[in-house]
Design a protein around this motif. Structure first.
Motif, short mmCIF file in Angstrom:
data_model
loop_
_atom_site.label_atom_id
_atom_site.label_comp_id
_atom_site.label_asym_id
_atom_site.label_seq_id
_atom_site.Cartn_x
_atom_site.Cartn_y
_atom_site.Cartn_z
N GLN A 150 48.12 8.64 10.53
CA GLN A 150 47.43 7.35 10.43
C GLN A 150 46.02 7.42 11.02
O GLN A 150 45.10 6.81 10.47
CB GLN A 150 48.22 6.26 11.16
CG GLN A 150 49.50 5.87 10.45
CD GLN A 150 50.35 4.91 11.27
OE1 GLN A 150 50.20 4.79 12.49
NE2 GLN A 150 51.26 4.23 10.60
N ASN A 152 44.14 10.07 11.26
CA ASN A 152 43.39 11.18 10.67
C ASN A 152 43.24 12.36 11.64
O ASN A 152 42.24 13.06 11.62
CB ASN A 152 42.01 10.69 10.19
CG ASN A 152 41.41 11.62 9.15
OD1 ASN A 152 42.12 12.34 8.45
ND2 ASN A 152 40.09 11.65 9.07
N ARG A 161 46.91 8.46 3.01
CA ARG A 161 45.63 7.88 3.42
C ARG A 161 44.70 7.68 2.23
O ARG A 161 44.66 8.51 1.32
CB ARG A 161 44.92 8.78 4.44
CG ARG A 161 45.56 8.78 5.81
CD ARG A 161 44.66 9.46 6.84
NE ARG A 161 44.31 10.82 6.48
CZ ARG A 161 44.77 11.90 7.12
NH1 ARG A 161 45.58 11.80 8.14
NH2 ARG A 161 44.41 13.11 6.73
N TYR A 162 43.98 6.58 2.28
CA TYR A 162 42.97 6.30 1.26
C TYR A 162 41.67 5.94 1.96
O TYR A 162 41.66 5.20 2.93
CB TYR A 162 43.39 5.11 0.39
CG TYR A 162 44.54 5.43 -0.51
CD1 TYR A 162 44.34 5.96 -1.78
CD2 TYR A 162 45.85 5.19 -0.09
CE1 TYR A 162 45.42 6.26 -2.61
CE2 TYR A 162 46.93 5.48 -0.91
CZ TYR A 162 46.71 6.02 -2.17
OH TYR A 162 47.77 6.31 -2.98
N GLU A 163 40.58 6.48 1.46
CA GLU A 163 39.27 6.16 2.03
C GLU A 163 38.88 4.75 1.59
O GLU A 163 39.00 4.41 0.42
CB GLU A 163 38.22 7.17 1.56
CG GLU A 163 36.87 6.95 2.22
CD GLU A 163 35.87 8.02 1.83
OE1 GLU A 163 34.69 7.81 2.15
OE2 GLU A 163 36.26 9.04 1.22
N VAL A 164 38.46 3.97 2.55
CA VAL A 164 38.03 2.61 2.27
C VAL A 164 36.52 2.53 2.51
O VAL A 164 36.04 2.95 3.55
CB VAL A 164 38.76 1.60 3.20
CG1 VAL A 164 38.29 0.18 2.92
CG2 VAL A 164 40.27 1.71 3.01
N LYS A 165 35.80 2.03 1.52
CA LYS A 165 34.34 1.96 1.65
C LYS A 165 33.90 0.52 1.73
O LYS A 165 34.49 -0.37 1.30
CB LYS A 165 33.68 2.64 0.46
CG LYS A 165 33.97 4.12 0.42
CD LYS A 165 33.28 4.76 -0.76
CE LYS A 165 33.63 6.23 -0.78
NZ LYS A 165 32.92 6.98 -1.74
#
Length: 165
Positions: A150, A152, A161-165
């Motif tokens: 969680q 990283n 995990r997903y990258e959030v921008k």
């Protein structure tokens, strides 16, 4: 029942029995099936896992048992580490028998807020069963692994995990 949903109404029913448990020195209740009270289902508002010898057991999801993401994550971690895992009904009598034999190694709850909450003992019909303190518990190992993914810190081999921008 709407136990399979994260609905506010699911939490109200726990207050009275939890208060009774608190009065006896316990923090939480483990729910049994509503029909015959033979099978263990959930711990308060969390899914519950039992370790008998080295096998991890948790109840199957149903209309009363939430298919929680933490539950799914723990099952995936157990499979990754080749921990024997059984998703099946577990009888109260089986748990008591394992506790008496010394093969019940761990019980822990799993949920979004607490991640994993180890359980040090339980009571059934006014008899208390304490669990042993063990090195390398599944609860400690899986909580550390899950939180490292969680945050990283560890590799995410599951694609969670997903990258959030």
């Amino acid at each position: 029942g709407v136990g399979a949903a994260k609905a506010a109404g699911n939490y109200g029913a726990q207050f009275y029995p939890t208060n009774l448990a608190n009065e006896k020195g316990f923090q939480q209740v483990i729910w049994t099936d509503s029909n015959k009270h033979k099978f263990l289902e959930e711990a308060g508002t969390m899914n519950v896992f039992f370790r008998i010898n080295d096998t991890l057991i948790t109840a199957p999801v149903s209309d009363r048992i939430l298919d929680g993401i933490t539950r799914k994550s723990l099952i995936a971690l157990a499979e990754k580490y080749k921990v024997p895992t059984e998703v099946r009904k577990i009888k109260v009598s089986e748990l008591i028998k394992a506790a008496k034999k010394g093969s019940l190694k761990e019980i822990f709850g799993a949920g979004t807020a607490a991640v994993i909450s180890p359980i040090s003992g339980f009571s059934y019909k006014d008899k208390v069963y304490d669990l042993p303190k063990i090195e390398n518990s599944y609860a400690t190992r899986f909580k550390k692994e899950l939180m490292e993914i969680q945050y990283n810190i560890a590799e995410d081999s599951f694609g969670w995990r997903y990258e959030v921008k």
